[in-house]
Design a protein around this motif. Structure first.
Motif, PDB file in Angstrom:
ATOM      1  N   ARG A  59      -4.310 -11.290  -2.020  1.00 22.30           N
ATOM      2  CA  ARG A  59      -5.437 -11.958  -1.361  1.00 22.30           C
ATOM      3  C   ARG A  59      -6.760 -11.261  -1.661  1.00 22.30           C
ATOM      4  NH1 ARG A  59      -8.394 -11.794   3.173  1.00 22.30           N
ATOM      5  NH2 ARG A  59      -7.462  -9.866   3.914  1.00 22.30           N
ATOM      6  N   THR A  60      -6.714  -9.936  -1.808  1.00 21.68           N
ATOM      7  CA  THR A  60      -7.953  -9.184  -2.033  1.00 21.68           C
ATOM      8  C   THR A  60      -7.970  -8.453  -3.374  1.00 21.68           C
ATOM      9  OG1 THR A  60      -7.015  -7.287  -0.842  1.00 21.68           O
ATOM     10  CG2 THR A  60      -8.369  -8.848   0.436  1.00 21.68           C
ATOM     11  N   ASP A  61      -7.006  -8.745  -4.229  1.00 19.24           N
ATOM     12  CA  ASP A  61      -6.937  -8.083  -5.542  1.00 19.24           C
ATOM     13  C   ASP A  61      -6.887  -9.169  -6.611  1.00 19.24           C
ATOM     14  OD1 ASP A  61      -5.906  -6.948  -7.973  1.00 19.24           O
ATOM     15  OD2 ASP A  61      -5.065  -5.278  -6.829  1.00 19.24           O
ATOM     16  N   GLU A  62      -8.013  -9.377  -7.296  1.00 23.66           N
ATOM     17  CA  GLU A  62      -8.123 -10.481  -8.258  1.00 23.66           C
ATOM     18  C   GLU A  62      -7.085 -10.401  -9.378  1.00 23.66           C
ATOM     19  OE1 GLU A  62     -12.016 -11.384  -9.744  1.00 23.66           O
ATOM     20  OE2 GLU A  62     -12.923 -10.983  -7.789  1.00 23.66           O
TER      21      GLU A  62
ATOM     22  N   ASN B 276      -0.324  -2.017 -10.985  1.00 28.78           N
ATOM     23  CA  ASN B 276      -0.405  -3.470 -11.104  1.00 28.78           C
ATOM     24  C   ASN B 276       0.541  -4.001 -12.175  1.00 28.78           C
ATOM     25  OD1 ASN B 276      -2.074  -4.012  -8.976  1.00 28.78           O
ATOM     26  ND2 ASN B 276      -3.792  -4.723 -10.193  1.00 28.78           N
TER      27      ASN B 276
ATOM     28  N   SER C  58       0.820  -1.217   0.000  1.00 27.31           N
ATOM     29  CA  SER C  58       0.000   0.000   0.000  1.00 27.31           C
ATOM     30  C   SER C  58       0.855   1.267   0.000  1.00 27.31           C
ATOM     31  CB  SER C  58      -0.967   0.005   1.186  1.00 27.31           C
ATOM     32  OG  SER C  58      -0.250   0.019   2.398  1.00 27.31           O
TER      33      SER C  58
ATOM     34  N   VAL D 126      -0.030 -10.888   0.379  1.00 24.67           N
ATOM     35  CA  VAL D 126      -1.076 -10.264   1.175  1.00 24.67           C
ATOM     36  C   VAL D 126      -1.943  -9.364   0.291  1.00 24.67           C
ATOM     37  CG1 VAL D 126      -1.540  -8.670   3.082  1.00 24.67           C
ATOM     38  CG2 VAL D 126       0.210 -10.439   3.329  1.00 24.67           C
ATOM     39  N   ALA D 127      -1.317  -8.576  -0.556  1.00 22.53           N
ATOM     40  CA  ALA D 127      -2.075  -7.688  -1.451  1.00 22.53           C
ATOM     41  C   ALA D 127      -2.913  -8.505  -2.433  1.00 22.53           C
ATOM     42  CB  ALA D 127      -1.132  -6.757  -2.192  1.00 22.53           C
TER      43      ALA D 127
ATOM     44  N   LEU E  40      -3.752 -11.322  -7.884  1.00 22.12           N
ATOM     45  CA  LEU E  40      -3.776 -12.749  -7.566  1.00 22.12           C
ATOM     46  C   LEU E  40      -3.565 -13.597  -8.822  1.00 22.12           C
ATOM     47  CD1 LEU E  40      -4.148 -15.018  -5.513  1.00 22.12           C
ATOM     48  CD2 LEU E  40      -6.617 -14.864  -5.926  1.00 22.12           C
TER      49      LEU E  40
END
Length: 187
Positions: A104-107, A45, A19, A101-102, A110
């Protein structure tokens, strides 16, 4: 220029986390203009995915080289376990952890991170099997290798919160003795 951007991204991931890493900070750290950074990596990204690929190569190369330098014979298991412990408490591991960790919530992240981490996991397992001289056709051998990797990964994760190198060394040395006994029983 591309390599400088990737290295700057990895450094910032370690220092500031996912972040806290921005494309502006990356371009400043790399010493390139914002336009040049955007030319190579239009989005954060894009930059992070390229950094993941770069990290994947770095992690594999570093581990392979470290394991390749180890002497054969008595004490080899302990040396292998210590190298693995160092590998999973290195800045490169910390940067990879930030991406896990990032992701995990960013498709989108991921989708890039998961296949690379699977490849890293397979390669790390293969290198560990080779370094320990394990015959995975023997019952329990594969599980011992995987337990070793899970242990060092967990200790590396704990190391991100507090540096407890002495405790980690004791645990790794004890595990190496257990591993030697167990692997001998499977041979």
């Amino acid at each position: 220029m591309r390599l400088r951007l990737l290295e700057a991204t990895v450094e910032l991931l370690v220092e500031r986390g996912f972040s806290g890493t921005s494309t502006t900070l990356v371009s400043e750290r790399a010493g390139v203009s914002r336009g040049a950074q955007l030319h190579h990596f239009p989005t954060k990204n894009d930059l992070v995915v390229a950094a993941v690929e770069h990290l994947t190569e770095l992690r594999g190369l570093e581990l392979e080289q470290a394991l390749g330098r180890l002497p054969r014979g008595r004490g080899r298991t302990q040396a292998v376990v210590r190298v693995l412990g160092d590998h999973f408490s290195s800045p490169v591991f910390v940067a990879a952890l930030e991406l896990w960790v990032a992701a995990r919530t960013d498709e989108l992240l991921l989708a890039a991170v998961a296949p690379l981490e699977q490849r890293v996991g397979r390669e790390t397992h293969r290198l560990t099997v080779e370094a320990l001289g394990v015959d995975e056709s023997r019952p329990g051998s594969r599980e011992l290798v995987q337990a070793t990797l899970d242990l060092v990964r967990g200790l590396g994760l704990a190391d991100t919160i507090t540096d407890d190198a002495r405790r980690r060394a004791r645990i790794l040395d004890h595990w190496a003795a257990v591993l030697d006994r167990e692997l001998e029983a499977t041979r």
